[in-house]
Design a protein around this motif. Sequence first.
Motif, mmCIF file in Angstrom:
data_model
loop_
_atom_site.group_PDB
_atom_site.id
_atom_site.type_symbol
_atom_site.label_atom_id
_atom_site.label_comp_id
_atom_site.label_asym_id
_atom_site.label_seq_id
_atom_site.Cartn_x
_atom_site.Cartn_y
_atom_site.Cartn_z
ATOM 1 N N GLU A 32 -0.965 7.554 -3.788
ATOM 2 C CA GLU A 32 -0.064 8.213 -2.835
ATOM 3 C C GLU A 32 -0.340 9.721 -2.787
ATOM 4 O O GLU A 32 -0.387 10.323 -1.713
ATOM 5 C CB GLU A 32 1.388 7.946 -3.217
ATOM 6 N N GLU A 37 -1.976 6.329 1.738
ATOM 7 C CA GLU A 37 -1.177 5.717 2.798
ATOM 8 C C GLU A 37 -1.834 5.951 4.167
ATOM 9 O O GLU A 37 -1.773 5.107 5.046
ATOM 10 C CB GLU A 37 0.231 6.305 2.774
ATOM 11 N N TRP A 45 -0.631 -0.380 0.843
ATOM 12 C CA TRP A 45 0.558 -1.211 1.054
ATOM 13 C C TRP A 45 0.427 -2.580 0.388
ATOM 14 O O TRP A 45 1.418 -3.140 -0.079
ATOM 15 C CB TRP A 45 0.883 -1.336 2.543
#
Length: 93
Positions: A32, A37, A45
Amino acid sequence: MGGLLLTGATGCGGSIYAITSSSASSKLETAEALGAERYAPYEFWYAKEHLHKAMEEASTADYGDAIKFASTAEEYADKAIVLAKQAHEGSGR
């Protein structure tokens, strides 16, 4: 004897789950921070959802499945990290 064996297996499974899920969680945080992302959305995800499912399984003491989900989460978090780093290298960062 069967109850004793089950108790021993559950205790060990819980420990293995805790180690695996902690590692996966740490790697997801790294991914992250690297912007996975954006740069590796599928891997990011996929890892995140597998870690969530691992926590669900562990909450019902189904440690075998929890460990499998946590391991998959860790694997995909690693992939997300690699892809995010490659994206940063490609952009001159």
